[in-house]
Design an enzyme around this catalytic site. Structure first.
Site, PDB file in Angstrom:
ATOM      1  N   GLU A   1      -1.161  78.998  59.790  1.00  0.00           N
ATOM      2  CA  GLU A   1      -0.947  77.676  59.203  1.00  0.00           C
ATOM      3  C   GLU A   1       0.204  77.768  58.210  1.00  0.00           C
ATOM      4  O   GLU A   1       0.265  78.696  57.402  1.00  0.00           O
ATOM      5  CB  GLU A   1      -2.196  77.153  58.479  1.00  0.00           C
ATOM      6  CG  GLU A   1      -3.379  76.847  59.378  1.00  0.00           C
ATOM      7  CD  GLU A   1      -4.529  76.188  58.618  1.00  0.00           C
ATOM      8  OE1 GLU A   1      -4.282  75.606  57.538  1.00  0.00           O
ATOM      9  OE2 GLU A   1      -5.674  76.258  59.099  1.00  0.00           O
TER      10      GLU A   1
ATOM     11  N   GLU B   1     -10.446  80.586  57.285  1.00  0.00           N
ATOM     12  CA  GLU B   1     -10.393  80.565  55.822  1.00  0.00           C
ATOM     13  C   GLU B   1     -11.723  80.799  55.106  1.00  0.00           C
ATOM     14  O   GLU B   1     -12.112  80.000  54.246  1.00  0.00           O
ATOM     15  CB  GLU B   1      -9.763  79.243  55.347  1.00  0.00           C
ATOM     16  CG  GLU B   1      -8.315  79.105  55.743  1.00  0.00           C
ATOM     17  CD  GLU B   1      -7.631  77.866  55.155  1.00  0.00           C
ATOM     18  OE1 GLU B   1      -8.322  76.987  54.598  1.00  0.00           O
ATOM     19  OE2 GLU B   1      -6.386  77.782  55.259  1.00  0.00           O
TER      20      GLU B   1
END
Length: 416
Positions: free
Chosen positions: A297, A196
């Site tokens: 995720e 991320e």
């Protein structure tokens, strides 16, 4: 829908120990193990529930000091995940675990408060995965300076990853990680270069260069592992198609996208049927990429209710308790704030069951998925182990109580 798959990946299946073309990735994240997150293990952070400046692993270790932090964390590493978890993960029909690790375990930097000792436990995890027949994605979850300013990068606050020697030190961490496990490629089938990175706080041209350099660092150790790049919250098709695909001269690249529907006001305001429709729309999106693409995720939660999910001491958008980010009230967090799967309201169980099945239908339209997280101390919507034990996640994972949700525009959820 199969054309993008065939054109993107058909010549890549020869050397890897997982067939990312022919098999679906079905996995769980071992979150909160080697990178602390207050909402996953609130008990570790409870002394600072009412203040004191501890909000992440950086401030946790800085405040405790090396000796006390080493003692607490060694106990945590030894107990949070054990071989019994790997056996149960495999028994549920999962084939992957994604294991977040911080740079400080691999390339500790002078002046950091972090403690080391994670790697012997990670070594054990590789052995346990081998014994259970599971594949491992190693995920560099935190980089020096923080790549996103999230507490789950190790250090909450500003984004300073691209200053000083931080990127260089991140590449060293990747090199060390790849070298350590170069003899374990029967199990370690993928390495994620960075979790991320925020497109809003980083120069994306430098992120892309880092991806090429990191790919090279992994390849210096091993040609038989996939290299995973995160989408930096940018469009998987319009932004990332054409980058690091086979035509670009690199091989075995997986794009990782994370799909949550809870971190904005508009998303927590959505009704259960809208959550399902949004999940279904992700199917054609990911199947239209020119690389293997996983949803690395995602979760069962339709709210941001879990205690400290938005940061230690912070509330939720859903019930209007997150200052500056709350503009309404959409429901009571009650059993979703802290509790057990069995203690969830029946309506929440039903909504979650439909939502999870829709996501499985959508995300398997390309390479597959990895749920966040395997377990939490007290956040029931995020607890794959207990959601599965309770029958809210299908067993086998290919079965459906509510088939065809992504084949219709009608809402199938009762009461909606």
């Amino acid at each position: 829908m199969l054309l993008p798959l065939l054109t993107c990946c058909r010549t890549q299946r020869d050397t890897l120990n997982f067939d990312y073309n022919g098999q679906k990735v079905r996995g769980v994240n071992l979150g909160g193990w080697f990178v602390l997150e207050p909402w996953i293990t609130p008990s570790l952070f409870q002394p600072w529930a009412n203040g004191g400046g501890v909000v992440d692993e950086y401030t946790f270790t800085a405040t405790l000091g090396k000796a006390a932090a080493q003692n607490q964390l060694t106990q945590h590493w030894a107990s949070w995940i054990t071989e019994a978890d790997f056996k149960e993960i495999a028994s549920f029909g999962l084939n992957h675990v994604r294991i977040p690790i911080g740079y400080w375990a691999l390339n500790p930097l002078a002046g950091d408060p972090y403690v080391q000792g994670q790697l012997p436990f990670l070594d054990n995890a590789i052995k346990w995965a081998r014994n259970a027949g599971l594949k491992v994605m190693l995920d560099l979850h935190g980089a020096p300076g923080s790549q996103n300013g999230f507490d789950n990068s190790g250090k909450y606050g500003s984004i300073n990853w691209q200053s000083g020697d931080n990127v260089k030190n991140t590449l060293t961490a990747i090199r060390n990680l790849a070298a350590r496990y170069k003899g374990d490629m029967d199990v370690v089938t993928s390495i994620e270069l960075l979790n991320e990175p925020a497109n809003w706080g980083n120069d994306m041209s430098q992120v892309k260069q880092f991806y090429y350099d990191g790919w090279g660092n992994v390849r210096d150790s091993n040609s038989e592992v996939a290299v995973v790049i995160h989408d930096a919250f940018l469009d998987v098709q319009s932004y990332w198609n054409g980058f690091m695909n086979q035509a670009s001269g690199v091989n075995h690249v997986i794009l990782d996208t994370h799909i949550y529907q809870i971190f904005s006001q508009g998303e927590v305001a959505m009704k259960p049927c809208a959550h399902v429709q949004t999940a279904c729309a992700a199917g054609p999106k990911v199947s239209g990429t020119d690389k293997w693409t996983i949803i690395g995720e995602w979760t069962g939660a339709q709210t941001d209710c879990a205690k400290w999910l938005n940061g230690l001491g912070k509330g939720a958008r859903y019930d209007g308790t997150l200052p500056a980010s709350s503009q309404g009230y959409y429901g009571d967090c009650q059993t979703k704030y802290q509790g057990t799967v069995d203690g969830l309201l029946q309506v929440d169980k039903v909504n979650l069951e439909y939502y999870v099945e829709a996501q499985l239908d959508a995300y398997e339209q390309h390479t597959g998925w990895i749920f966040w997280a395997w377990k939490t101390e007290s956040a029931p919507e995020w607890h794959f182990q207990n959601l599965t034990r309770a029958g809210l996640i299908p067993q086998p994972l290919t079965s459906r109580k509510h088939p065809g949700q992504c084949q219709t525009s009608a809402c199938m959820i009762p009461g909606n």
